[in-house]
Design a protein around this motif. Structure first.
Motif: not given
Length: 233
Positions: A207-221
Protein backbone atom coordinates in the motif's frame (compact mmCIF):
# COMPACT_ATOMS: atom_id res chain seq x y z
CA UNK A 1 -17.55 45.28 -15.99
CA UNK A 2 -18.50 47.31 -12.91
CA UNK A 3 -22.21 46.88 -13.65
CA UNK A 4 -21.88 43.11 -14.04
CA UNK A 5 -19.81 42.89 -10.84
CA UNK A 6 -22.44 44.88 -8.96
CA UNK A 7 -25.26 42.66 -10.21
CA UNK A 8 -23.25 39.56 -9.38
CA UNK A 9 -22.62 40.85 -5.86
CA UNK A 10 -26.35 41.41 -5.39
CA UNK A 11 -27.00 37.87 -6.58
CA UNK A 12 -24.42 36.34 -4.22
CA UNK A 13 -25.78 38.23 -1.23
CA UNK A 14 -29.38 37.33 -2.04
CA UNK A 15 -28.84 33.68 -2.93
CA UNK A 16 -26.27 32.67 -0.33
CA UNK A 17 -26.21 35.17 2.53
CA UNK A 18 -29.85 36.19 2.85
CA UNK A 19 -31.46 32.82 2.16
CA UNK A 20 -31.59 30.58 5.25
CA UNK A 21 -31.62 26.83 4.74
CA UNK A 22 -35.17 26.58 6.11
CA UNK A 23 -36.32 28.82 3.24
CA UNK A 24 -34.71 26.43 0.76
CA UNK A 25 -36.39 23.42 2.38
CA UNK A 26 -39.75 25.21 2.48
CA UNK A 27 -39.47 26.08 -1.21
CA UNK A 28 -38.57 22.51 -2.16
CA UNK A 29 -41.60 21.17 -0.29
CA UNK A 30 -44.20 23.77 -1.26
CA UNK A 31 -42.74 24.93 -4.59
CA UNK A 32 -44.93 27.62 -6.25
CA UNK A 33 -47.06 28.06 -3.11
CA UNK A 34 -44.05 28.77 -0.88
CA UNK A 35 -44.17 32.29 0.52
CA UNK A 36 -40.39 32.25 0.85
CA UNK A 37 -40.04 31.94 -2.94
CA UNK A 38 -41.72 35.33 -3.37
CA UNK A 39 -39.89 36.87 -0.42
CA UNK A 40 -36.61 35.63 -1.93
CA UNK A 41 -37.55 37.27 -5.25
CA UNK A 42 -38.36 40.58 -3.54
CA UNK A 43 -35.02 40.48 -1.73
CA UNK A 44 -33.21 40.18 -5.05
CA UNK A 45 -35.19 43.11 -6.44
CA UNK A 46 -34.32 45.21 -3.39
CA UNK A 47 -30.64 44.29 -3.49
CA UNK A 48 -30.30 45.21 -7.16
CA UNK A 49 -31.98 48.57 -6.56
CA UNK A 50 -29.87 49.20 -3.46
CA UNK A 51 -26.53 48.39 -5.05
CA UNK A 52 -27.25 50.13 -8.35
CA UNK A 53 -28.60 53.17 -6.44
CA UNK A 54 -30.41 54.50 -9.50
CA UNK A 55 -34.20 54.62 -9.71
CA UNK A 56 -34.01 54.90 -13.49
CA UNK A 57 -32.79 51.30 -13.59
CA UNK A 58 -35.87 49.86 -11.88
CA UNK A 59 -36.83 48.01 -15.07
CA UNK A 60 -33.60 46.03 -14.92
CA UNK A 61 -34.27 45.20 -11.28
CA UNK A 62 -37.75 43.96 -12.19
CA UNK A 63 -36.39 41.90 -15.10
CA UNK A 64 -33.71 40.32 -12.91
CA UNK A 65 -36.19 39.58 -10.11
CA UNK A 66 -38.79 38.04 -12.44
CA UNK A 67 -36.18 35.94 -14.24
CA UNK A 68 -34.80 34.84 -10.88
CA UNK A 69 -38.27 33.75 -9.83
CA UNK A 70 -38.84 31.76 -13.03
CA UNK A 71 -35.41 30.10 -12.90
CA UNK A 72 -35.84 29.15 -9.24
CA UNK A 73 -39.32 27.84 -9.94
CA UNK A 74 -38.05 25.73 -12.82
CA UNK A 75 -35.32 24.33 -10.59
CA UNK A 76 -37.83 23.40 -7.87
CA UNK A 77 -39.86 21.31 -10.31
CA UNK A 78 -36.79 19.85 -12.04
CA UNK A 79 -35.03 18.78 -8.83
CA UNK A 80 -36.86 15.41 -8.46
CA UNK A 81 -35.60 14.31 -11.89
CA UNK A 82 -31.94 14.59 -10.85
CA UNK A 83 -30.27 12.00 -8.66
CA UNK A 84 -27.28 14.27 -8.21
CA UNK A 85 -28.69 17.48 -6.69
CA UNK A 86 -25.54 19.40 -7.56
CA UNK A 87 -26.51 19.34 -11.26
CA UNK A 88 -29.71 21.44 -10.99
CA UNK A 89 -27.93 23.75 -8.54
CA UNK A 90 -25.15 24.58 -10.99
CA UNK A 91 -27.55 24.83 -13.93
CA UNK A 92 -29.65 27.23 -11.87
CA UNK A 93 -26.63 29.40 -11.05
CA UNK A 94 -25.48 29.34 -14.68
CA UNK A 95 -28.86 30.66 -15.84
CA UNK A 96 -28.82 33.39 -13.19
CA UNK A 97 -25.35 34.55 -14.21
CA UNK A 98 -26.34 34.46 -17.90
CA UNK A 99 -29.24 36.81 -17.14
CA UNK A 100 -26.98 39.19 -15.21
CA UNK A 101 -24.42 39.15 -18.02
CA UNK A 102 -27.13 39.89 -20.61
CA UNK A 103 -28.42 42.82 -18.56
CA UNK A 104 -24.95 44.25 -17.97
CA UNK A 105 -23.90 44.09 -21.64
CA UNK A 106 -27.24 44.39 -23.45
CA UNK A 107 -26.03 47.31 -25.57
CA UNK A 108 -23.01 45.45 -27.00
CA UNK A 109 -23.80 41.86 -26.10
CA UNK A 110 -22.42 40.18 -29.23
CA UNK A 111 -19.30 42.36 -29.48
CA UNK A 112 -18.39 41.87 -25.83
CA UNK A 113 -19.05 38.12 -25.96
CA UNK A 114 -16.93 37.68 -29.08
CA UNK A 115 -14.10 39.69 -27.53
CA UNK A 116 -14.18 37.45 -24.46
CA UNK A 117 -14.03 34.34 -26.63
CA UNK A 118 -11.05 35.73 -28.55
CA UNK A 119 -9.20 36.35 -25.27
CA UNK A 120 -9.57 32.75 -24.07
CA UNK A 121 -6.20 31.06 -23.50
CA UNK A 122 -6.99 27.73 -25.15
CA UNK A 123 -3.63 26.26 -24.16
CA UNK A 124 -4.48 26.93 -20.52
CA UNK A 125 -7.96 25.48 -20.95
CA UNK A 126 -6.42 22.34 -22.48
CA UNK A 127 -3.93 22.05 -19.61
CA UNK A 128 -6.66 22.42 -16.98
CA UNK A 129 -8.87 19.85 -18.69
CA UNK A 130 -6.00 17.37 -19.04
CA UNK A 131 -4.98 17.43 -15.36
CA UNK A 132 -8.61 16.68 -14.52
CA UNK A 133 -10.41 13.51 -15.56
CA UNK A 134 -8.10 12.59 -18.49
CA UNK A 135 -5.13 12.36 -16.11
CA UNK A 136 -7.23 10.26 -13.71
CA UNK A 137 -7.97 7.81 -16.52
CA UNK A 138 -4.30 7.71 -17.56
CA UNK A 139 -3.29 6.96 -13.96
CA UNK A 140 -5.97 4.29 -13.61
CA UNK A 141 -4.61 2.55 -16.71
CA UNK A 142 -1.00 2.76 -15.53
CA UNK A 143 -1.78 1.64 -11.97
CA UNK A 144 -4.47 -0.88 -12.87
CA UNK A 145 -2.19 -3.89 -12.48
CA UNK A 146 -0.98 -2.70 -9.07
CA UNK A 147 -4.36 -1.79 -7.57
CA UNK A 148 -5.57 -5.37 -7.91
CA UNK A 149 -2.81 -6.49 -5.54
CA UNK A 150 -3.74 -4.02 -2.80
CA UNK A 151 -6.04 -5.21 -0.01
CA UNK A 152 -7.90 -2.41 1.71
CA UNK A 153 -9.38 -3.09 5.14
CA UNK A 154 -11.07 0.30 5.55
CA UNK A 155 -13.91 2.08 3.83
CA UNK A 156 -13.43 5.21 1.77
CA UNK A 157 -15.71 7.79 0.19
CA UNK A 158 -16.72 6.90 -3.39
CA UNK A 159 -14.15 8.24 -5.89
CA UNK A 160 -12.46 10.25 -3.12
CA UNK A 161 -8.98 9.38 -4.35
CA UNK A 162 -9.82 10.45 -7.89
CA UNK A 163 -11.12 13.85 -6.82
CA UNK A 164 -8.22 14.42 -4.42
CA UNK A 165 -5.85 13.73 -7.29
CA UNK A 166 -7.67 16.15 -9.60
CA UNK A 167 -7.60 18.92 -7.01
CA UNK A 168 -3.92 18.42 -6.19
CA UNK A 169 -2.97 18.47 -9.89
CA UNK A 170 -4.91 21.69 -10.37
CA UNK A 171 -3.00 23.19 -7.45
CA UNK A 172 0.33 22.03 -8.91
CA UNK A 173 -0.55 23.47 -12.32
CA UNK A 174 -1.53 26.78 -10.70
CA UNK A 175 1.70 26.95 -8.69
CA UNK A 176 3.81 26.30 -11.81
CA UNK A 177 2.02 29.04 -13.76
CA UNK A 178 2.56 31.44 -10.86
CA UNK A 179 6.19 30.35 -10.56
CA UNK A 180 5.75 29.17 -6.96
CA UNK A 181 7.61 25.86 -7.10
CA UNK A 182 8.17 25.87 -3.34
CA UNK A 183 4.41 25.60 -2.82
CA UNK A 184 4.45 22.23 -4.61
CA UNK A 185 6.84 20.95 -1.95
CA UNK A 186 4.49 22.15 0.78
CA UNK A 187 1.60 20.40 -0.96
CA UNK A 188 3.54 17.11 -1.08
CA UNK A 189 4.43 17.51 2.60
CA UNK A 190 0.81 18.18 3.57
CA UNK A 191 -0.41 15.13 1.67
CA UNK A 192 2.28 12.97 3.26
CA UNK A 193 1.19 14.07 6.74
CA UNK A 194 -2.45 13.18 6.06
CA UNK A 195 -1.48 9.83 4.55
CA UNK A 196 0.92 8.92 7.36
CA UNK A 197 -1.78 7.67 9.73
CA UNK A 198 -3.34 5.39 7.08
CA UNK A 199 0.03 3.91 6.19
CA UNK A 200 0.93 3.46 9.85
CA UNK A 201 -2.28 1.58 10.62
CA UNK A 202 -2.21 -0.60 7.52
CA UNK A 203 1.46 -1.58 7.99
CA UNK A 204 1.44 -2.67 4.35
CA UNK A 205 4.51 -2.17 2.21
CA UNK A 206 2.46 -2.74 -0.95
CA UNK A 207 0.00 0.00 0.00
CA UNK A 208 2.86 2.37 0.84
CA UNK A 209 4.53 1.74 -2.50
CA UNK A 210 1.23 2.05 -4.35
CA UNK A 211 0.42 5.41 -2.74
CA UNK A 212 3.95 6.68 -3.35
CA UNK A 213 3.87 5.70 -7.02
CA UNK A 214 0.41 7.19 -7.46
CA UNK A 215 1.41 10.45 -5.79
CA UNK A 216 4.59 10.84 -7.82
CA UNK A 217 2.74 9.96 -11.02
CA UNK A 218 -0.02 12.47 -10.27
CA UNK A 219 2.44 15.26 -9.48
CA UNK A 220 4.58 14.29 -12.45
CA UNK A 221 1.68 14.57 -14.91
CA UNK A 222 0.75 17.97 -13.49
CA UNK A 223 4.35 19.23 -13.62
CA UNK A 224 4.87 18.06 -17.22
CA UNK A 225 1.57 19.67 -18.22
CA UNK A 226 2.54 22.92 -16.52
CA UNK A 227 5.96 22.99 -18.17
CA UNK A 228 4.46 22.31 -21.61
CA UNK A 229 1.96 25.13 -21.08
CA UNK A 230 4.70 27.56 -20.04
CA UNK A 231 6.72 26.50 -23.09
CA UNK A 232 3.82 27.33 -25.44
CA UNK A 233 3.34 30.84 -24.06
Amino acid sequence: MILFTTLLLAHLIGDFMLQPNRWVVHKEVNKITSSYLYLHTLIHFGLVMLLLWDLNLWRWAVLIAVSHYLIDLGKLYANPYFKNKAIPFFIDQLFHIAVLYSCAYYSNFMEHTLSLIKEIDWALVTAVVFVGFPSSIVMAKLLGGMSDKIELDHKSLPNAGKYIGIIERLFVLTFIILGRWEAIGLLITAKSVFRFNDLKESNSRKLTEYILIGTLLSFGLAIITGLLYMWTR
